[in-house]
Scaffold this motif. Structure first.
Motif, PDB file in Angstrom:
ATOM      1  N   MET A 123       0.821  -1.218   0.000  1.00 28.92           N
ATOM      2  CA  MET A 123       0.000   0.000   0.000  1.00 28.92           C
ATOM      3  C   MET A 123       0.857   1.271   0.000  1.00 28.92           C
ATOM      4  N   PRO A 124       1.688   1.463  -1.026  1.00 29.80           N
ATOM      5  CA  PRO A 124       2.552   2.653  -1.026  1.00 29.80           C
ATOM      6  C   PRO A 124       1.777   3.962  -1.214  1.00 29.80           C
ATOM      7  N   GLU A 125       0.546   3.883  -1.736  1.00 29.73           N
ATOM      8  CA  GLU A 125      -0.234   5.092  -1.975  1.00 29.73           C
ATOM      9  C   GLU A 125      -0.866   5.636  -0.700  1.00 29.73           C
ATOM     10  N   LYS A 126      -0.861   4.830   0.387  1.00 32.74           N
ATOM     11  CA  LYS A 126      -1.480   5.249   1.640  1.00 32.74           C
ATOM     12  C   LYS A 126      -0.434   5.803   2.590  1.00 32.74           C
ATOM     13  N   THR A 127      -0.905   6.673   3.468  1.00 35.84           N
ATOM     14  CA  THR A 127      -0.003   7.219   4.494  1.00 35.84           C
ATOM     15  C   THR A 127       0.160   6.190   5.601  1.00 35.84           C
ATOM     16  N   GLU A 128       1.092   6.436   6.516  1.00 33.53           N
ATOM     17  CA  GLU A 128       1.342   5.502   7.613  1.00 33.53           C
ATOM     18  C   GLU A 128       0.110   5.355   8.511  1.00 33.53           C
ATOM     19  N   GLY A 129      -0.600   6.445   8.759  1.00 34.50           N
ATOM     20  CA  GLY A 129      -1.809   6.393   9.580  1.00 34.50           C
ATOM     21  C   GLY A 129      -2.911   5.581   8.926  1.00 34.50           C
ATOM     22  N   GLU A 130      -3.075   5.736   7.615  1.00 33.82           N
ATOM     23  CA  GLU A 130      -4.093   4.949   6.897  1.00 33.82           C
ATOM     24  C   GLU A 130      -3.746   3.464   6.916  1.00 33.82           C
ATOM     25  N   ARG A 131      -2.446   3.145   6.786  1.00 35.50           N
ATOM     26  CA  ARG A 131      -2.022   1.747   6.851  1.00 35.50           C
ATOM     27  C   ARG A 131      -2.290   1.154   8.231  1.00 35.50           C
ATOM     28  N   GLN A 132      -2.035   1.927   9.294  1.00 35.68           N
ATOM     29  CA  GLN A 132      -2.302   1.444  10.651  1.00 35.68           C
ATOM     30  C   GLN A 132      -3.792   1.199  10.861  1.00 35.68           C
ATOM     31  N   MET A 133      -4.633   2.079  10.323  1.00 38.56           N
ATOM     32  CA  MET A 133      -6.082   1.882  10.433  1.00 38.56           C
ATOM     33  C   MET A 133      -6.512   0.629   9.672  1.00 38.56           C
ATOM     34  N   LEU A 134      -5.937   0.406   8.509  1.00 38.27           N
ATOM     35  CA  LEU A 134      -6.259  -0.778   7.717  1.00 38.27           C
ATOM     36  C   LEU A 134      -5.834  -2.052   8.436  1.00 38.27           C
ATOM     37  N   ILE A 135      -4.658  -2.042   9.054  1.00 34.57           N
ATOM     38  CA  ILE A 135      -4.191  -3.212   9.808  1.00 34.57           C
ATOM     39  C   ILE A 135      -5.103  -3.475  11.004  1.00 34.57           C
ATOM     40  N   ALA A 136      -5.522  -2.414  11.698  1.00 32.89           N
ATOM     41  CA  ALA A 136      -6.420  -2.584  12.845  1.00 32.89           C
ATOM     42  C   ALA A 136      -7.759  -3.162  12.402  1.00 32.89           C
ATOM     43  N   GLU A 137      -8.278  -2.692  11.279  1.00 37.65           N
ATOM     44  CA  GLU A 137      -9.541  -3.228  10.765  1.00 37.65           C
ATOM     45  C   GLU A 137      -9.377  -4.688  10.358  1.00 37.65           C
ATOM     46  N   MET A 138      -8.252  -5.032   9.730  1.00 34.78           N
ATOM     47  CA  MET A 138      -8.011  -6.423   9.340  1.00 34.78           C
ATOM     48  C   MET A 138      -7.902  -7.326  10.563  1.00 34.78           C
ATOM     49  N   ARG A 139      -7.269  -6.826  11.636  1.00 34.54           N
ATOM     50  CA  ARG A 139      -7.183  -7.599  12.871  1.00 34.54           C
ATOM     51  C   ARG A 139      -8.570  -7.868  13.437  1.00 34.54           C
ATOM     52  N   LYS A 140      -9.402  -6.835  13.441  1.00 39.09           N
ATOM     53  CA  LYS A 140     -10.753  -6.969  13.984  1.00 39.09           C
ATOM     54  C   LYS A 140     -11.552  -8.003  13.185  1.00 39.09           C
ATOM     55  N   VAL A 141     -11.460  -7.952  11.864  1.00 39.21           N
ATOM     56  CA  VAL A 141     -12.187  -8.896  11.011  1.00 39.21           C
ATOM     57  C   VAL A 141     -11.621 -10.303  11.171  1.00 39.21           C
ATOM     58  N   GLU A 142     -10.308 -10.412  11.277  1.00 39.25           N
ATOM     59  CA  GLU A 142      -9.673 -11.725  11.448  1.00 39.25           C
ATOM     60  C   GLU A 142     -10.114 -12.377  12.759  1.00 39.25           C
ATOM     61  N   VAL A 143     -10.174 -11.602  13.830  1.00 36.30           N
ATOM     62  CA  VAL A 143     -10.609 -12.138  15.120  1.00 36.30           C
ATOM     63  C   VAL A 143     -12.088 -12.531  15.068  1.00 36.30           C
ATOM     64  N   LYS A 144     -12.900 -11.728  14.389  1.00 38.67           N
ATOM     65  CA  LYS A 144     -14.324 -12.053  14.280  1.00 38.67           C
ATOM     66  C   LYS A 144     -14.527 -13.396  13.593  1.00 38.67           C
ATOM     67  N   TRP A 145     -13.838 -13.631  12.471  1.00 37.24           N
ATOM     68  CA  TRP A 145     -13.995 -14.890  11.753  1.00 37.24           C
ATOM     69  C   TRP A 145     -13.345 -16.043  12.506  1.00 37.24           C
ATOM     70  N   ALA A 146     -12.277 -15.785  13.245  1.00 39.12           N
ATOM     71  CA  ALA A 146     -11.653 -16.832  14.054  1.00 39.12           C
ATOM     72  C   ALA A 146     -12.596 -17.257  15.178  1.00 39.12           C
ATOM     73  N   LYS A 147     -13.319 -16.316  15.778  1.00 37.61           N
ATOM     74  CA  LYS A 147     -14.311 -16.666  16.802  1.00 37.61           C
ATOM     75  C   LYS A 147     -15.437 -17.486  16.197  1.00 37.61           C
ATOM     76  N   ARG A 148     -15.814 -17.178  14.973  1.00 38.51           N
ATOM     77  CA  ARG A 148     -16.842 -17.968  14.298  1.00 38.51           C
ATOM     78  C   ARG A 148     -16.344 -19.394  14.042  1.00 38.51           C
ATOM     79  N   CYS A 149     -15.061 -19.521  13.697  1.00 40.09           N
ATOM     80  CA  CYS A 149     -14.476 -20.853  13.509  1.00 40.09           C
ATOM     81  C   CYS A 149     -14.521 -21.630  14.819  1.00 40.09           C
TER      82      CYS A 149
END
Length: 173
Positions: A123-149
């Protein structure tokens, strides 16, 4: 007693002498009657032109407002990022051991990628803050689906135990 549909009326379409329906003289000859029987049955003149303009006669482009040139509101659906746990949950219905792998994601530490040349290419087009927000959102979604598993695995295990006990009990007799 005769009922007259005011919306379907037309000045040229009148009944010469209305006769009550309960009367034994309710038969009328074709000379007395100037309305179409199909129009009388349905209550709307289909065979004659409309008596007045209807809002349903207008085109949709005249009725509907134009689309706004703005962004979508916040309550619209957002697409979740696709994660490994999501795939493991969905494919677990075909092969339940995938749910075990999905549940293991809850035990693993979810860290952001190591700062190397690989992350600068991610994601070179995104700033560092946008990348951190994207990683946090991915973590949240990953944990949600892992709980479903984990939930699907526990339900599957409970059903397997109940079926196993029932089979053992049936074979024991």
């Amino acid at each position: 007693m005769s009922f007259i549909d005011l919306e379907a009326q037309n000045s040229a379409r009148t009944v010469a002498s209305p006769v009550p329906a309960y009367s034994h003289h309710s038969r009328s000859t074709s000379a007395e009657r100037t309305t179409n029987p199909i129009d009388d049955f349905f209550g709307h003149p289909l065979s004659s032109p409309a008596t007045r303009e209807s809002r349903h006669d207008r085109r949709l482009s005249e009725v509907l407002p134009p689309y706004a040139e703005t962004t979508l509101p916040e309550y619209s659906l957002k697409a979740e990022p696709v994660t490994l746990a999501m795939y493991l949950f969905k494919f677990g219905f075909l092969f339940p051991p995938f749910w075990i792998l999905g549940a293991i994601i809850l035990l693993s530490p979810l860290r952001e990628p190591e700062p190397s040349s690989a992350t600068s290419e991610w994601m070179p087009e995104k700033t560092e803050g946008e990348r951190q927000m994207l990683i946090a959102e991915m973590r949240k979604v990953e944990v949600k689906w892992a709980k479903r598993c984990l939930l699907a695995l526990s339900v599957f295990a409970c059903i397997a135990v109940v079926v196993g006990v029932l089979i053992w009990w049936a074979l024991r007799k």
